[in-house]
Design a protein around this motif. Structure first.
Motif, PDB file in Angstrom:
ATOM      1  N   ILE A 169       3.898   1.774   2.784  1.00  0.00           N
ATOM      2  CA  ILE A 169       5.020   2.694   2.609  1.00  0.00           C
ATOM      3  C   ILE A 169       4.531   4.047   2.103  1.00  0.00           C
ATOM      4  O   ILE A 169       3.422   4.184   1.597  1.00  0.00           O
ATOM      5  CB  ILE A 169       6.060   2.117   1.620  1.00  0.00           C
ATOM      6  N   GLY A 170       5.392   5.043   2.278  1.00  0.00           N
ATOM      7  CA  GLY A 170       5.109   6.351   1.723  1.00  0.00           C
ATOM      8  C   GLY A 170       5.571   6.450   0.278  1.00  0.00           C
ATOM      9  O   GLY A 170       6.450   5.702  -0.162  1.00  0.00           O
ATOM     10  N   ILE A 202       0.883  -1.172   0.000  1.00  0.00           N
ATOM     11  CA  ILE A 202       0.000   0.000   0.000  1.00  0.00           C
ATOM     12  C   ILE A 202       0.916   1.215   0.000  1.00  0.00           C
ATOM     13  O   ILE A 202       1.876   1.278   0.779  1.00  0.00           O
ATOM     14  CB  ILE A 202      -0.917   0.026   1.234  1.00  0.00           C
ATOM     15  N   VAL A 203       0.643   2.151  -0.888  1.00  0.00           N
ATOM     16  CA  VAL A 203       1.458   3.369  -0.962  1.00  0.00           C
ATOM     17  C   VAL A 203       0.621   4.546  -0.465  1.00  0.00           C
ATOM     18  O   VAL A 203      -0.473   4.809  -0.975  1.00  0.00           O
ATOM     19  CB  VAL A 203       1.950   3.625  -2.394  1.00  0.00           C
ATOM     20  N   ALA A 229      11.441   7.430  -6.594  1.00  0.00           N
ATOM     21  CA  ALA A 229      10.431   8.468  -6.392  1.00  0.00           C
ATOM     22  C   ALA A 229      11.070   9.845  -6.292  1.00  0.00           C
ATOM     23  O   ALA A 229      12.132  10.005  -5.690  1.00  0.00           O
ATOM     24  CB  ALA A 229       9.629   8.179  -5.131  1.00  0.00           C
ATOM     25  N   ASP A 230      10.402  10.825  -6.889  1.00  0.00           N
ATOM     26  CA  ASP A 230      10.868  12.210  -6.771  1.00  0.00           C
ATOM     27  C   ASP A 230       9.894  13.032  -5.929  1.00  0.00           C
ATOM     28  O   ASP A 230       9.908  14.253  -5.969  1.00  0.00           O
ATOM     29  CB  ASP A 230      11.061  12.850  -8.150  1.00  0.00           C
ATOM     30  N   HIS A 231       9.053  12.358  -5.162  1.00  0.00           N
ATOM     31  CA  HIS A 231       8.097  13.020  -4.278  1.00  0.00           C
ATOM     32  C   HIS A 231       8.501  12.803  -2.822  1.00  0.00           C
ATOM     33  O   HIS A 231       9.208  11.849  -2.506  1.00  0.00           O
ATOM     34  CB  HIS A 231       6.688  12.457  -4.504  1.00  0.00           C
TER      35      HIS A 231
END
Length: 213
Positions: A176-177, A74-75, A184-186
């Motif tokens: 996870i975030g 889950i993101v 990821a670039d966020h």
């Protein structure tokens, strides 16, 4: 999602549950039929109430998960938008972005934009998109006032139900975030997201024997 400017009028609108209900008028009634296939395959997970607000079909890929791909993550995201503005983005065929679920700040209202069997484009990584469920949260990473009790509780109940359905471990290795997705670039959900609180709520959520969606 990318950051955009904030306005006080939008925030005021989002503090009204009636506004969210208006935004989804005519869509909630279709949720039962739209999710009939999903419910047939559910385990005994208690999904909190959700409202079907379909994303543009140009913004996700039809699939047959978990047959086509296992679902093992889950993101967690933060929109950098109000709920209505993010909804418009997911429904705009030119944006090429979507999520499975979005949770509102004011009252924990949950909109579902993509069926779990399909691949939403939310993680910025094809492999993680294929194997994850995306949950967006209305608000901004630098303003914890958007992370309300109602949002945490509603999102945690949803995440717990998703984990129960797909056999995803309720751990930080699997919940996870966006920032933790490889490449990821966020930065969301950001350092102000209370992971300890969230994971405690996820693990306390129960899974009754009947479906509630």
């Amino acid at each position: 999602m990318e950051a955009h400017g904030r306005t006080s009028t939008r925030r005021a609108l989002l503090r009204s549950g009636a506004y969210l209900a208006t935004a989804a008028t005519g869509l909630t009634a279709t949720a039962t039929a739209a999710h009939a296939d999903d419910r047939r395959h559910r385990r005994a997970a208690a999904y909190p109430p959700t409202h079907w607000i379909p994303a543009s079909s140009s913004n996700y890929r039809v699939s047959s998960r978990p047959t086509s791909y296992p679902i093992d993550f889950i993101v967690i995201h933060v929109t950098q938008e109000t709920f209505p503005d993010a909804m418009k983005i997911f429904q705009d065929p030119a944006k090429q972005v979507s999520t499975h679920y979005m949770v509102a700040s004011a009252d924990g209202y949950i909109g579902q934009f993509v069926r779990e069997k399909d691949v939403a484009w939310h993680a910025g990584n094809k492999d993680y998109n294929n194997r994850s469920i995306g949950i967006e949260h209305e608000g901004w990473v630098d303003d914890p006032k958007w992370f309300t009790d109602e949002m945490y509780a509603s999102s945690a109940a949803l995440a717990s139900a998703v984990c129960d359905r797909f056999g995803i471990p309720k751990t930080r290795d699997h919940i996870i975030g966006h920032v933790e997705v490889p490449g990821a670039d966020h930065t969301d959900p950001g350092p102000l997201w209370d992971w300890d609180r969230y994971m405690s709520l996820v693990n306390k959520a129960s899974a009754p024997r009947t479906w509630r969606r």
